[in-house]
Design an enzyme around this catalytic site. Structure first.
Site, PDB file in Angstrom:
ATOM      1  N   GLY A   1      28.867  25.872  91.684  1.00  0.00           N
ATOM      2  CA  GLY A   1      29.401  27.219  91.744  1.00  0.00           C
ATOM      3  C   GLY A   1      28.306  28.225  92.036  1.00  0.00           C
ATOM      4  O   GLY A   1      27.108  27.932  91.943  1.00  0.00           O
ATOM      5  N   CYS A   2      28.716  29.442  92.377  1.00  0.00           N
ATOM      6  CA  CYS A   2      27.749  30.471  92.758  1.00  0.00           C
ATOM      7  C   CYS A   2      26.947  30.970  91.560  1.00  0.00           C
ATOM      8  O   CYS A   2      25.704  31.011  91.604  1.00  0.00           O
ATOM      9  CB  CYS A   2      28.452  31.621  93.462  1.00  0.00           C
ATOM     10  SG  CYS A   2      29.901  32.280  92.592  1.00  0.00           S
ATOM     11  N   TYR A   3      27.619  31.344  90.477  1.00  0.00           N
ATOM     12  CA  TYR A   3      26.895  31.766  89.273  1.00  0.00           C
ATOM     13  C   TYR A   3      25.985  30.648  88.741  1.00  0.00           C
ATOM     14  O   TYR A   3      24.823  30.907  88.386  1.00  0.00           O
ATOM     15  CB  TYR A   3      27.858  32.204  88.179  1.00  0.00           C
ATOM     16  CG  TYR A   3      28.487  33.562  88.354  1.00  0.00           C
ATOM     17  CD1 TYR A   3      27.697  34.709  88.474  1.00  0.00           C
ATOM     18  CD2 TYR A   3      29.866  33.724  88.368  1.00  0.00           C
ATOM     19  CE1 TYR A   3      28.269  35.967  88.611  1.00  0.00           C
ATOM     20  CE2 TYR A   3      30.451  34.978  88.495  1.00  0.00           C
ATOM     21  CZ  TYR A   3      29.656  36.098  88.617  1.00  0.00           C
ATOM     22  OH  TYR A   3      30.222  37.343  88.743  1.00  0.00           O
TER      23      TYR A   3
ATOM     24  N   THR B   1      24.501  28.289  90.400  1.00  0.00           N
ATOM     25  CA  THR B   1      23.339  28.127  91.270  1.00  0.00           C
ATOM     26  C   THR B   1      22.254  29.133  90.917  1.00  0.00           C
ATOM     27  O   THR B   1      21.081  28.782  90.734  1.00  0.00           O
ATOM     28  CB  THR B   1      23.748  28.277  92.745  1.00  0.00           C
ATOM     29  OG1 THR B   1      24.632  27.197  93.103  1.00  0.00           O
ATOM     30  CG2 THR B   1      22.533  28.241  93.660  1.00  0.00           C
ATOM     31  N   ALA B   2      22.626  30.400  90.825  1.00  0.00           N
ATOM     32  CA  ALA B   2      21.645  31.433  90.500  1.00  0.00           C
ATOM     33  C   ALA B   2      21.035  31.209  89.124  1.00  0.00           C
ATOM     34  O   ALA B   2      19.831  31.411  88.924  1.00  0.00           O
ATOM     35  CB  ALA B   2      22.306  32.810  90.569  1.00  0.00           C
TER      36      ALA B   2
END
Length: 342
Positions: free
Chosen positions: A145-147, A149-150
């Site tokens: 997911g995007c969150y 990954t960060a």
């Protein structure tokens, strides 16, 4: 390589098309949709007019391919994955179906019985900078997911090195509106989002167990975090500000050295010089991630900041990076562009 995309009309599907169109080893032959079969792709995305002559096809009619990207709502990919694997099609799932290692946790958070629990063990969590060797040779990749990954790029190396107290982590993250997808809903309506910022999914966002799973693996002990996402009035980008107490005796130089050692030679993860803090615009339109940290001596807390483009490194760009690894290609192939400024 013959490439197909399920869910080609969404934002992540469109970004896959844009990236793969310029990939020298990829041939886009199939764009699947549940709602617009028979339409030219350029009717949905006119900015590709004259560059992509493909017509959208029914999602039920997947041809023979080398790799299939699935940008579908949770539950839909897992229900068909065995069929694709049996046909020797490599599957890169941009959804949530294979990110979690326990089917019951998936059910608890997504309120859906997992359609293919027997395939969970075959899947690899596809965050290349942290899982590169595990990705090689696989046929089923769970794109993060995007969150997560960060967040994971910032925290995993430090937890592996035992530099942080695992139970002290707070993640405060902001995302652009494109993270909610292309479907219309009141929460992402212009009048609701513009000149506004709001927390959402507080203490119950579905990326929480994914983050905790990977942090627990890195720390070697169960990790639970406070994760609070926010919607901000911009189109794309994620900025994650993370707070964590350091272990006794740990200095800022130790944290920085750990990051430098972990990401030395990485093309897409950049550690900014002291005093320069990541901005979402650094990464906009690119597969790059930017990191910075400091140690607050007054509180004993490390402050970590991470910035990515939610649609690229947080989704489609990372998926293409995973494809390159699966096929033994240079990871930057098709992804060499920098962020767009201004």
């Amino acid at each position: 390589m013959k490439i197909g995309i399920l869910g080609a009309t969404g934002y992540t599907g469109q970004e896959l098309v844009r990236l793969l169109k310029q990939h020298p080893e990829a041939e886009l032959v199939y764009l699947g949709t549940s709602s617009a079969a028979g339409q030219a792709y350029t009717e949905i995305y006119p900015h590709l007019y004259g560059q992509l002559p493909l017509v959208l096809e029914d999602e039920k009619e997947v041809p023979d391919l080398d790799v299939l990207f699935c940008a579908l709502p949770h539950g839909l990919t897992a229900a068909r994955t065995q069929e694709f694997l049996d046909r020797k099609i490599k599957v890169i799932d941009l959804g949530a179906d294979f990110r979690l290692r326990q089917a019951q946790i998936y059910t608890d958070w997504y309120k859906l019985t997992h359609p293919a629990p027997h395939l969970i063990e075959q899947a690899v969590y596809g965050l290349p900078e942290l899982k590169r060797e595990q990705i090689k040779g696989k046929s089923l990749v769970a794109n993060p997911g995007c969150y997560p990954t960060a967040t994971l790029l910032a925290l995993v190396p430090l937890l592996r090195a035992k530099l942080l107290r695992p139970q002290s982590i707070i993640v405060d993250a902001k995302s652009g509106v494109s993270g909610a997808g292309r479907g219309a809903n009141l929460g992402t309506h212009f009048s609701e989002v513009n000149e506004n910022i709001k927390a959402y999914g507080v203490a119950q966002h579905r990326h929480t167990p994914e983050i905790e799973q990977e942090l627990s693996q890195a720390a070697g002990t169960e990790v639970k975090i406070n994760f609070i996402p926010h919607l901000v009035p911009m189109i794309r980008g994620i900025l994650a500000t993370i707070y964590a107490e350091v272990q006794p005796g740990v200095e800022e130089a130790d944290l920085r050295a750990c990051w430098q050692q972990s990401y030395e030679g990485e093309q897409f993860v950049h550690l900014l010089p002291p005093g320069s803090w990541p901005q979402t615009k650094f990464a906009a339109g690119s597969n790059h991630a930017f990191l910075q940290l400091t140690l607050d001596q007054r509180t004993g807390r490390a402050v970590l900041v991470s910035a990515i483009d939610n649609l690229i490194k947080g989704a489609s760009g990372q998926a293409v990076q995973n494809m390159n690894i699966l096929f033994g290609l240079p990871e930057e192939m098709g992804l060499a562009g920098t962020g767009i400024w201004p």
